[in-house]
Design a protein around this motif. Structure first.
Motif, PDB file in Angstrom:
ATOM      1  N   VAL A  87     -23.320 -39.311  37.545  1.00 39.11           N
ATOM      2  CA  VAL A  87     -22.171 -39.236  36.646  1.00 39.11           C
ATOM      3  C   VAL A  87     -20.893 -39.326  37.463  1.00 39.11           C
ATOM      4  O   VAL A  87     -20.722 -38.601  38.447  1.00 39.11           O
ATOM      5  CB  VAL A  87     -22.181 -37.917  35.838  1.00 39.11           C
ATOM      6  CG1 VAL A  87     -20.906 -37.791  35.011  1.00 39.11           C
ATOM      7  CG2 VAL A  87     -23.390 -37.860  34.938  1.00 39.11           C
ATOM      8  N   GLY A  88     -20.005 -40.235  37.067  1.00 44.14           N
ATOM      9  CA  GLY A  88     -18.714 -40.366  37.735  1.00 44.14           C
ATOM     10  C   GLY A  88     -17.601 -40.209  36.720  1.00 44.14           C
ATOM     11  O   GLY A  88     -17.722 -40.662  35.593  1.00 44.14           O
ATOM     12  N   VAL A  89     -16.530 -39.515  37.103  1.00 44.91           N
ATOM     13  CA  VAL A  89     -15.388 -39.331  36.208  1.00 44.91           C
ATOM     14  C   VAL A  89     -14.184 -39.998  36.847  1.00 44.91           C
ATOM     15  O   VAL A  89     -13.863 -39.737  38.004  1.00 44.91           O
ATOM     16  CB  VAL A  89     -15.104 -37.836  35.976  1.00 44.91           C
ATOM     17  CG1 VAL A  89     -13.926 -37.654  35.031  1.00 44.91           C
ATOM     18  CG2 VAL A  89     -16.336 -37.135  35.432  1.00 44.91           C
ATOM     19  N   SER A  90     -13.518 -40.865  36.093  1.00 44.60           N
ATOM     20  CA  SER A  90     -12.348 -41.551  36.630  1.00 44.60           C
ATOM     21  C   SER A  90     -11.231 -41.550  35.601  1.00 44.60           C
ATOM     22  O   SER A  90     -11.421 -41.132  34.458  1.00 44.60           O
ATOM     23  CB  SER A  90     -12.719 -42.986  37.003  1.00 44.60           C
ATOM     24  OG  SER A  90     -11.636 -43.602  37.663  1.00 44.60           O
ATOM     25  N   LYS A 128     -16.905 -48.666  35.959  1.00 41.52           N
ATOM     26  CA  LYS A 128     -18.288 -48.630  35.470  1.00 41.52           C
ATOM     27  C   LYS A 128     -19.182 -49.513  36.325  1.00 41.52           C
ATOM     28  O   LYS A 128     -20.310 -49.133  36.672  1.00 41.52           O
ATOM     29  CB  LYS A 128     -18.340 -49.077  34.006  1.00 41.52           C
ATOM     30  CG  LYS A 128     -17.898 -47.966  33.089  1.00 41.52           C
ATOM     31  CD  LYS A 128     -17.866 -48.395  31.631  1.00 41.52           C
ATOM     32  CE  LYS A 128     -17.184 -47.293  30.838  1.00 41.52           C
ATOM     33  NZ  LYS A 128     -16.351 -47.772  29.765  1.00 41.52           N
ATOM     34  N   THR A 129     -18.665 -50.695  36.685  1.00 44.99           N
ATOM     35  CA  THR A 129     -19.433 -51.599  37.541  1.00 44.99           C
ATOM     36  C   THR A 129     -19.726 -50.942  38.882  1.00 44.99           C
ATOM     37  O   THR A 129     -20.857 -50.969  39.377  1.00 44.99           O
ATOM     38  CB  THR A 129     -18.625 -52.893  37.779  1.00 44.99           C
ATOM     39  OG1 THR A 129     -18.088 -53.306  36.534  1.00 44.99           O
ATOM     40  CG2 THR A 129     -19.493 -53.979  38.362  1.00 44.99           C
ATOM     41  N   ARG A 130     -18.713 -50.332  39.478  1.00 49.91           N
ATOM     42  CA  ARG A 130     -18.870 -49.670  40.780  1.00 49.91           C
ATOM     43  C   ARG A 130     -19.951 -48.576  40.726  1.00 49.91           C
ATOM     44  O   ARG A 130     -20.764 -48.452  41.628  1.00 49.91           O
ATOM     45  CB  ARG A 130     -17.552 -49.022  41.203  1.00 49.91           C
ATOM     46  CG  ARG A 130     -16.474 -49.968  41.556  1.00 49.91           C
ATOM     47  CD  ARG A 130     -16.440 -50.210  43.065  1.00 49.91           C
ATOM     48  NE  ARG A 130     -15.489 -51.241  43.371  1.00 49.91           N
ATOM     49  CZ  ARG A 130     -15.773 -52.541  43.388  1.00 49.91           C
ATOM     50  NH1 ARG A 130     -17.012 -52.945  43.141  1.00 49.91           N
ATOM     51  NH2 ARG A 130     -14.854 -53.422  43.650  1.00 49.91           N
ATOM     52  N   LEU A 131     -19.898 -47.783  39.639  1.00 46.94           N
ATOM     53  CA  LEU A 131     -20.850 -46.683  39.533  1.00 46.94           C
ATOM     54  C   LEU A 131     -22.276 -47.225  39.349  1.00 46.94           C
ATOM     55  O   LEU A 131     -23.223 -46.701  39.946  1.00 46.94           O
ATOM     56  CB  LEU A 131     -20.465 -45.763  38.365  1.00 46.94           C
ATOM     57  CG  LEU A 131     -21.240 -44.444  38.301  1.00 46.94           C
ATOM     58  CD1 LEU A 131     -20.903 -43.561  39.493  1.00 46.94           C
ATOM     59  CD2 LEU A 131     -20.939 -43.694  37.008  1.00 46.94           C
ATOM     60  N   SER A 132     -22.422 -48.291  38.550  1.00 48.95           N
ATOM     61  CA  SER A 132     -23.760 -48.884  38.356  1.00 48.95           C
ATOM     62  C   SER A 132     -24.295 -49.415  39.679  1.00 48.95           C
ATOM     63  O   SER A 132     -25.476 -49.242  39.993  1.00 48.95           O
ATOM     64  CB  SER A 132     -23.694 -50.031  37.355  1.00 48.95           C
ATOM     65  OG  SER A 132     -23.199 -49.564  36.142  1.00 48.95           O
ATOM     66  N   GLU A 133     -23.399 -50.051  40.455  1.00 49.38           N
ATOM     67  CA  GLU A 133     -23.817 -50.567  41.759  1.00 49.38           C
ATOM     68  C   GLU A 133     -24.270 -49.426  42.666  1.00 49.38           C
ATOM     69  O   GLU A 133     -25.269 -49.538  43.375  1.00 49.38           O
ATOM     70  CB  GLU A 133     -22.652 -51.313  42.425  1.00 49.38           C
ATOM     71  CG  GLU A 133     -22.341 -52.652  41.775  1.00 49.38           C
ATOM     72  CD  GLU A 133     -20.984 -53.208  42.188  1.00 49.38           C
ATOM     73  OE1 GLU A 133     -20.677 -54.342  41.803  1.00 49.38           O
ATOM     74  OE2 GLU A 133     -20.220 -52.492  42.895  1.00 49.38           O
ATOM     75  N   GLU A 170     -29.881 -44.029  36.949  1.00 46.71           N
ATOM     76  CA  GLU A 170     -28.995 -44.495  35.877  1.00 46.71           C
ATOM     77  C   GLU A 170     -27.573 -44.147  36.270  1.00 46.71           C
ATOM     78  O   GLU A 170     -27.356 -43.266  37.100  1.00 46.71           O
ATOM     79  CB  GLU A 170     -29.298 -43.754  34.567  1.00 46.71           C
ATOM     80  CG  GLU A 170     -30.595 -44.136  33.895  1.00 46.71           C
ATOM     81  CD  GLU A 170     -30.930 -43.147  32.784  1.00 46.71           C
ATOM     82  OE1 GLU A 170     -29.984 -42.638  32.134  1.00 46.71           O
ATOM     83  OE2 GLU A 170     -32.125 -42.863  32.601  1.00 46.71           O
ATOM     84  N   ALA A 171     -26.612 -44.848  35.655  1.00 48.79           N
ATOM     85  CA  ALA A 171     -25.203 -44.514  35.897  1.00 48.79           C
ATOM     86  C   ALA A 171     -24.574 -44.107  34.580  1.00 48.79           C
ATOM     87  O   ALA A 171     -24.869 -44.678  33.535  1.00 48.79           O
ATOM     88  CB  ALA A 171     -24.474 -45.716  36.474  1.00 48.79           C
ATOM     89  N   HIS A 172     -23.727 -43.091  34.618  1.00 42.56           N
ATOM     90  CA  HIS A 172     -23.051 -42.630  33.408  1.00 42.56           C
ATOM     91  C   HIS A 172     -21.581 -42.408  33.770  1.00 42.56           C
ATOM     92  O   HIS A 172     -21.226 -41.417  34.394  1.00 42.56           O
ATOM     93  CB  HIS A 172     -23.710 -41.332  32.927  1.00 42.56           C
ATOM     94  CG  HIS A 172     -23.203 -40.857  31.600  1.00 42.56           C
ATOM     95  ND1 HIS A 172     -23.534 -41.468  30.414  1.00 42.56           N
ATOM     96  CD2 HIS A 172     -22.399 -39.820  31.274  1.00 42.56           C
ATOM     97  CE1 HIS A 172     -22.941 -40.833  29.409  1.00 42.56           C
ATOM     98  NE2 HIS A 172     -22.251 -39.828  29.904  1.00 42.56           N
ATOM     99  N   ALA A 173     -20.721 -43.378  33.395  1.00 43.03           N
ATOM    100  CA  ALA A 173     -19.298 -43.277  33.763  1.00 43.03           C
ATOM    101  C   ALA A 173     -18.513 -42.670  32.608  1.00 43.03           C
ATOM    102  O   ALA A 173     -18.745 -42.976  31.448  1.00 43.03           O
ATOM    103  CB  ALA A 173     -18.748 -44.659  34.096  1.00 43.03           C
ATOM    104  N   ASP A 231     -24.781 -32.748  28.304  1.00 38.13           N
ATOM    105  CA  ASP A 231     -25.299 -32.888  26.940  1.00 38.13           C
ATOM    106  C   ASP A 231     -25.650 -34.333  26.629  1.00 38.13           C
ATOM    107  O   ASP A 231     -26.711 -34.627  26.096  1.00 38.13           O
ATOM    108  CB  ASP A 231     -24.238 -32.425  25.921  1.00 38.13           C
ATOM    109  CG  ASP A 231     -24.207 -30.912  25.820  1.00 38.13           C
ATOM    110  OD1 ASP A 231     -25.149 -30.278  26.348  1.00 38.13           O
ATOM    111  OD2 ASP A 231     -23.246 -30.383  25.236  1.00 38.13           O
ATOM    112  N   GLU A 232     -24.708 -35.225  26.930  1.00 37.54           N
ATOM    113  CA  GLU A 232     -24.886 -36.639  26.578  1.00 37.54           C
ATOM    114  C   GLU A 232     -26.125 -37.255  27.223  1.00 37.54           C
ATOM    115  O   GLU A 232     -26.811 -38.074  26.622  1.00 37.54           O
ATOM    116  CB  GLU A 232     -23.652 -37.446  27.013  1.00 37.54           C
ATOM    117  CG  GLU A 232     -22.429 -37.190  26.157  1.00 37.54           C
ATOM    118  CD  GLU A 232     -21.155 -37.634  26.855  1.00 37.54           C
ATOM    119  OE1 GLU A 232     -20.094 -37.543  26.244  1.00 37.54           O
ATOM    120  OE2 GLU A 232     -21.222 -38.068  28.031  1.00 37.54           O
ATOM    121  N   THR A 233     -26.382 -36.872  28.471  1.00 36.76           N
ATOM    122  CA  THR A 233     -27.484 -37.519  29.182  1.00 36.76           C
ATOM    123  C   THR A 233     -28.803 -36.783  28.967  1.00 36.76           C
ATOM    124  O   THR A 233     -29.858 -37.300  29.305  1.00 36.76           O
ATOM    125  CB  THR A 233     -27.203 -37.548  30.696  1.00 36.76           C
ATOM    126  OG1 THR A 233     -26.966 -36.208  31.133  1.00 36.76           O
ATOM    127  CG2 THR A 233     -25.987 -38.402  31.014  1.00 36.76           C
TER     128      THR A 233
END
Lengths: 141, 546
Positions: free
Chosen positions: A38-41, A56-61, A75-78, A97-99
């Motif tokens: 999980v990343g927060v920006s 989002k692309t960066r976090l998925s990478e 998985e990535a969750h931005a 919660d979301e994930t």
């Protein structure tokens, strides 16, 4: 025991995450479960990305690279926050919660004097999260 | 770790936008570390130079108050007397420029890329830009400015040595009561309508465009990329950012100092709370403490919440005054004032050959320099919360709607006070000191103690919303455009601002520094005009991508 591990990552300070990432990956392999990074920006440009879509692309990478390096499912969750400096914990709690994660593995520094007044993100997540939280400190000197 | 993903070219943002390809990485010139266990992440030259020079200026004004006062007031006189035409002309240019943006195809460019969605609802957005922009001024001048211009217009014009010595706008309306009301309202609206909001809108649009569409850091220097290119990351940018921090901090600290004096006068009138430094220091401390809680709670939980609360309270107060005041008179007064504004606008906005020197220099130029010196702060704050709007939507909402709200506000509060003078022969508000005029006017209406109390709450909360959004802005600029810098930094700026206000209040020097802030408005006028060019260039490249 666990079905999904959540690991918050700060893409601007990846160098500080080594032990937490390793720990999350080891637990994921042990239980055969995926890790959600999980990343927060913010919506304004940051050191990591020029805009939310790029973030989002960066976090998925990042998640894909972790998966390849450790041989685990990732998985990535931005999340984009209006004011990440203050909304970080609330955003992370929402992300749990979301994930549907049931274990949080996160990095934190060794507490010092200032932590008595200003608790670290890790300790506040541990205080408020309904799921198990494992805080990974820096290596002992 | 096999993670080599950073800086591999720039993928498309949300939809199309013309991102500027720069080698500069946000936070590149920053210094990170921790002191006493607290982390910091600051843009070193800008943070240190602005912090130290602010301390130096405070010491100077306190140590040599008379010298400082004469130097700064000479600077201020020089600015408003010699460059009044330039200020008036520049503000006109900016109004025309922003109005043109609405009707040209550039208006369809969306801030944040063609598929970006707004971060805030209209209500939240509007509340925040209003609370940061001029909330406090409306509280103080809503009654007093219409009354003042009405009185001077009604009076006789006087000429000495070929120069007008009266303060009436334009050619005055001596002895003509209706004419004086119309001229007085037109002059008031002129100072609070299109011009100030066009100034804010231009700065905000420049920053939003270069941040959200071009991918540059959220800091004042980014708007100058089309002029200086990569050189903007060097000393040229440091200078622009430092001046912005300087103007913002001193602008906030001096108005916090004056505001405390004025709130004290109101509290004294209502509750007999003693006047003096002690009360004022307590007020500044309390305002700073609430602002501190607000910045700790962040943009959504603090600043936005307080702004919405304040907009609701201000709306209620205006509605109450409209209903219990002379309702029919006020409604016609609103339309009549609007017509008078349109009628007198060309003459009031004329930069050349003015013979109403006291009005055009002492009022108009003063206001323009003041709005312009606040524009880096307000503009940057508006930019921060404006992502996802089209340029057309942005200009309409930052220029036209706030201007109309100001016309309405001035008509309700000024109109009620003028009505009291004309029909009830009540001159209490007219004769009172500036900070008390609103309360004297409310005192003639029913439920005076409740409305006056709401008035004081509004004054104080408007100070809080200026103080907390100002701390966020200064922190972002001194962190090289990072909005996620460690929280203790914004706490530092918030406390620093209160401390500067208290030091200036006790040591003297509030007036001196305020005239210095306004003098920096002249410098920023050049910056403002350059921004119009940069916006045009930026929008051109966006359109080319669409």
């Amino acid at each position: 025991m666990f079905t999904r591990i959540l690991t918050p990552v700060d893409l601007a300070h990846k160098d500080r995450l080594g032990r937490a990432l390793q720990c999350a990956a080891d637990l994921a392999r042990l239980h055969g479960v995926p890790v959600v990074y999980v990343g927060v920006s913010a919506s304004v440009p940051t050191a990591v990305a020029h805009n939310p879509a790029e973030y989002k692309t960066r976090l998925s990478e990042f998640a894909a690279a972790q998966g390849a390096a450790h041989g685990i499912e990732t998985e990535a969750h931005a999340r984009i926050s209006h004011d990440p400096a203050t909304d970080l914990e609330a955003t992370l709690l929402k992300a749990i919660d979301e994930t549907g994660a049931d274990l949080v593995v996160m990095a934190s520094h060794v507490p010092g004097l200032a932590d008595r007044i200003w608790a670290s993100n890790g300790s506040r997540i541990a205080e408020h999260a309904k799921v198990s939280v494992m805080i990974v400190r820096d290596a002992p000197a | 770790m096999t993670d080599e993903t950073a800086n591999q070219g720039i993928p498309d943002p949300e939809g199309t936008s013309a991102v500027i390809d720069t080698d500069f990485e946000i936070g590149q010139s920053n210094v990170e570390g921790s002191a006493l266990g607290l982390h910091f992440d600051i843009h070193n030259p800008v943070f240190m130079i602005s912090g130290l020079s602010i301390i130096a200026f405070v010491f100077y004004t306190i140590a040599l108050p008379e010298q400082a006062a004469s130097v700064f007031s000479a600077m201020f006189d020089f600015t408003t007397k010699n460059f009044d035409w330039f200020l008036i002309l520049a503000a006109d240019v900016v109004v025309v420029f922003t109005l043109l943006l609405i009707v040209t195809p550039y208006g369809s460019v969306r801030l944040g890329g063609s598929d970006a969605t707004p971060d805030y609802s209209y209500v939240g957005w509007f509340a925040m830009l209003f609370a940061a922009g001029m909330g406090i001024g409306l509280m103080f001048y809503g009654v007093s400015e219409p009354l003042t211009h009405f009185s001077t217009s009604l009076g006789e014009t006087a000429v000495e040595n070929g120069l007008r010595t009266d303060w009436a706008p334009l050619a005055a309306a001596t002895g003509d009561q209706d004419g004086a009301v119309r001229l007085g309202m037109a002059a008031t609206i002129f100072h609070w309508g299109l011009h100030p909001w066009a100034i804010y809108a231009t700065v905000a649009l420049a920053l939003a465009l270069f941040t959200y569409n071009k991918g540059l850091p959220l800091t004042i220097r980014s708007a100058f990329y089309p002029i200086f290119g990569e050189k903007i990351w060097g000393w040229r940018g440091h200078v622009v950012d430092t001046v912005a921090v300087f103007a913002t901090l001193f602008g906030l600290a001096t108005s916090l100092g004056f505001g405390a004096t004025q709130a004290n006068a109101g509290l004294n009138e209502l509750f007999g709370i003693p006047m003096g430094n002690t009360t004022e220091v307590i007020l500044i401390t309390a305002i700073t403490a609430v602002a501190l809680i607000s910045v700790l709670r962040g943009l959504d939980g603090g600043v936005k919440l307080l702004s919405e609360l304040n907009m609701g309270l201000a709306g209620l107060l205006a509605l109450f005054t409209l209903i219990v005041g002379p309702t029919v008179f006020l409604l016609t007064f609103f339309l009549q004032s609007l017509v008078a504004y349109v009628e007198y606008l060309p003459a009031l906005a004329n930069p050349f050959g003015r013979d109403d020197v006291n009005f055009s220099q002492g009022w108009t130029s003063f206001y323009w320099a003041w709005w312009i010196s606040w524009s880096p702060f307000v503009g940057m704050f508006i930019a921060r919360v404006s992502r996802g709007r089209t340029v057309r939507e942005f200009v309409v909402c930052v220029l036209l709607i706030p201007s109309m709200v100001c016309v309405l506000w001035m008509s309700i509060f000024g109109g009620t006070a003028i009505h009291q003078v004309l029909t009830d022969n009540f001159t209490g508000a007219q004769d009172a000191e500036l900070p008390l005029q609103l309360f004297k006017m409310l005192g003639e209406l029913p439920l005076a103690s409740i409305t006056s109390f709401i008035g004081i709450v509004l004054v104080i909360v408007f100070f809080v919303t200026s103080s907390d959004s100002g701390s966020l802005v200064i922190d972002t600029i001194t962190a090289g455009g990072k909005v996620d810098a460690p929280v203790p930094q914004r706490v530092f700026w918030c406390i620093f601002e209160g401390a500067v206000a208290i030091a200036l209040l006790i040591g003297g020097g509030l007036a001196a520094l305020q005239s210095m802030v306004i003098s920096t408005g002249l410098l920023f006028t050049v910056v403002l005009l350059a921004m119009c060019y940069c916006i045009f260039r930026g929008l051109q490249s966006e359109r080319a991508k669409m």
